[in-house]
Scaffold this active site. Structure first.
Site, PDB file in Angstrom:
ATOM      1  N   TYR A   3      25.889  16.028  -6.819  1.00  0.00           N
ATOM      2  CA  TYR A   3      25.543  14.956  -7.739  1.00  0.00           C
ATOM      3  C   TYR A   3      24.300  15.317  -8.552  1.00  0.00           C
ATOM      4  CZ  TYR A   3      24.476  10.314  -9.495  1.00  0.00           C
ATOM      5  OH  TYR A   3      24.225   9.255 -10.310  1.00  0.00           O
ATOM      6  N   ASN A  59       0.840  -1.194   0.000  1.00  0.00           N
ATOM      7  CA  ASN A  59       0.000   0.000   0.000  1.00  0.00           C
ATOM      8  C   ASN A  59       0.874   1.242   0.000  1.00  0.00           C
ATOM      9  OD1 ASN A  59       0.595   0.177   3.008  1.00  0.00           O
ATOM     10  ND2 ASN A  59      -0.680  -1.672   2.952  1.00  0.00           N
ATOM     11  N   HIS A  95       5.803  -6.199   0.616  1.00  0.00           N
ATOM     12  CA  HIS A  95       6.481  -7.406   1.077  1.00  0.00           C
ATOM     13  C   HIS A  95       7.463  -7.828  -0.023  1.00  0.00           C
ATOM     14  CE1 HIS A  95       3.021  -8.594   4.044  1.00  0.00           C
ATOM     15  NE2 HIS A  95       3.530  -7.397   4.276  1.00  0.00           N
ATOM     16  N   SER A 120      -6.696   0.643   3.917  1.00  0.00           N
ATOM     17  CA  SER A 120      -5.739  -0.448   4.113  1.00  0.00           C
ATOM     18  C   SER A 120      -5.655  -0.821   5.592  1.00  0.00           C
ATOM     19  CB  SER A 120      -4.360   0.015   3.631  1.00  0.00           C
ATOM     20  OG  SER A 120      -3.356  -0.776   4.202  1.00  0.00           O
ATOM     21  N   SER A 121      -5.489  -2.113   5.864  1.00  0.00           N
ATOM     22  CA  SER A 121      -5.411  -2.545   7.262  1.00  0.00           C
ATOM     23  C   SER A 121      -4.156  -1.988   7.944  1.00  0.00           C
ATOM     24  CB  SER A 121      -5.430  -4.077   7.348  1.00  0.00           C
ATOM     25  OG  SER A 121      -4.439  -4.607   6.496  1.00  0.00           O
ATOM     26  N   ASP A 122      -3.194  -1.498   7.165  1.00  0.00           N
ATOM     27  CA  ASP A 122      -1.970  -0.931   7.744  1.00  0.00           C
ATOM     28  C   ASP A 122      -2.090   0.573   8.012  1.00  0.00           C
ATOM     29  OD1 ASP A 122      -0.483  -3.350   7.685  1.00  0.00           O
ATOM     30  OD2 ASP A 122      -0.165  -3.087   5.534  1.00  0.00           O
ATOM     31  N   ASP A 155      24.783   5.798  -1.388  1.00  0.00           N
ATOM     32  CA  ASP A 155      24.142   6.913  -2.089  1.00  0.00           C
ATOM     33  C   ASP A 155      22.800   7.279  -1.447  1.00  0.00           C
ATOM     34  OD1 ASP A 155      26.071   7.401  -4.003  1.00  0.00           O
ATOM     35  OD2 ASP A 155      25.184   6.044  -5.481  1.00  0.00           O
ATOM     36  N   HIS A 187       8.462  -9.248   9.144  1.00  0.00           N
ATOM     37  CA  HIS A 187       7.346  -8.748   8.350  1.00  0.00           C
ATOM     38  C   HIS A 187       7.817  -8.243   6.983  1.00  0.00           C
ATOM     39  CE1 HIS A 187       3.506  -6.034   8.479  1.00  0.00           C
ATOM     40  NE2 HIS A 187       3.760  -6.483   7.280  1.00  0.00           N
ATOM     41  N   HIS A 199       4.496   0.633   1.762  1.00  0.00           N
ATOM     42  CA  HIS A 199       4.748  -0.639   2.444  1.00  0.00           C
ATOM     43  C   HIS A 199       4.549  -1.768   1.448  1.00  0.00           C
ATOM     44  CE1 HIS A 199       4.803  -3.981   5.083  1.00  0.00           C
ATOM     45  NE2 HIS A 199       3.513  -4.206   5.026  1.00  0.00           N
TER      46      HIS A 199
END
Ligand SMILES: [Zn+2]
Length: 240
Positions: free
Chosen positions: A228, A30, A98, A75-77, A121, A170, A96
């Site tokens: 840079y 998400n 996985h 989202s559940s997060d 960097d 996680h 987030h």
């Protein structure tokens, strides 16, 4: 016209870009974005496939998770995202996932050491891994406590200098000044995690990058006299 139209579009665009990065499968992952003036956070709805995601599906909540706009569940997060926005005042977007290699390091409960300049960097030190969440915290409020695990890992390091973290057992979170920059950092985190693993396969005793090289690479992109690329001095997140 929604007062959150621009915010929702920012979150929607970044969520739609996520599958193309290869960082997510199915509905995993998400992205959120915040409008600090409105105190509003736009986030992906829970369990909706990216392919069919519409701007009007994006959910808007305030920093205390009160619904401001939208008909779907966030989202559940979401509570993890909100805790990060409340604690890290300069971030504008959070991702987030996985993603495979970063999640492997997170599951191994190992911070990613700096082995080379690609890592240097982006971060001036290892990419931290949180402590494993305690049972009491899991029972209390799992998603909010996950946010606290993250902020605890930044007590002695700058969340602006290190815009990424591994949540133990996680997976990774990354952030930036915008949802787009957060996505860029999430992609770089996955690349750094992948290269670090390969490095250890080639030589399990690879030494850490020496300090002079580490500081040279970080400072030339992010220090007060950064030179840079084409960005202005002191800005962060320049493209390769
Ligand atoms: Zn997750």
């Amino acid at each position: 016209m929604s007062r959150y139209a621009a915010l929702k579009e920012e979150a929607w665009k970044a969520n739609c870009a996520l599958p193309g990065t290869g960082l997510v499968l199915h509905t995993f992952g998400n992205v959120s974005a915040i409008d600090r003036n409105e105190g509003a956070v736009a986030i992906k709805p829970s369990g909706v496939p990216y392919a069919g995601l519409r701007i009007e599906d994006i959910v808007v909540v305030d920093l205390e998770n009160k619904l401001l706009e939208g008909s779907l569940k966030p989202s559940s997060d979401v509570k993890t995202h909100l805790l990060l926005y409340r604690t890290f005042p300069k971030i504008g977007g959070i991702v987030h996932t996985h993603s495979r290699y970063a999640t492997a390091w997170a599951q191994a409960i190992r911070p990613i050491p700096v082995f080379g300049t690609t890592h240097a960097d982006f971060c001036p030190g290892e990419i931290p891994c949180t402590k494993v969440i305690a049972d009491a915290a899991i029972r209390r409020d799992y998603e909010e406590e996950t946010g606290k695990q993250i902020t605890s890992a930044f007590r002695s390091r700058s969340y602006e200098e290190t815009p990424m973290v591994l949540v133990a057992c996680h997976g990774p979170f990354a952030w930036g000044k915008s949802a787009e920059e957060a996505l860029y950092h999430a992609v770089m985190l996955e690349e750094i995690a992948h290269i670090a693993l390969l490095t250890l396969q080639v030589n399990p005793r690879t030494p850490r990058l020496k300090k002079t090289l580490l500081q040279k690479h970080f400072q030339r992109k992010h220090g007060p006299d950064a030179y840079y690329g084409q960005m202005q001095a002191g800005t962060k997140g320049g493209k390769q």
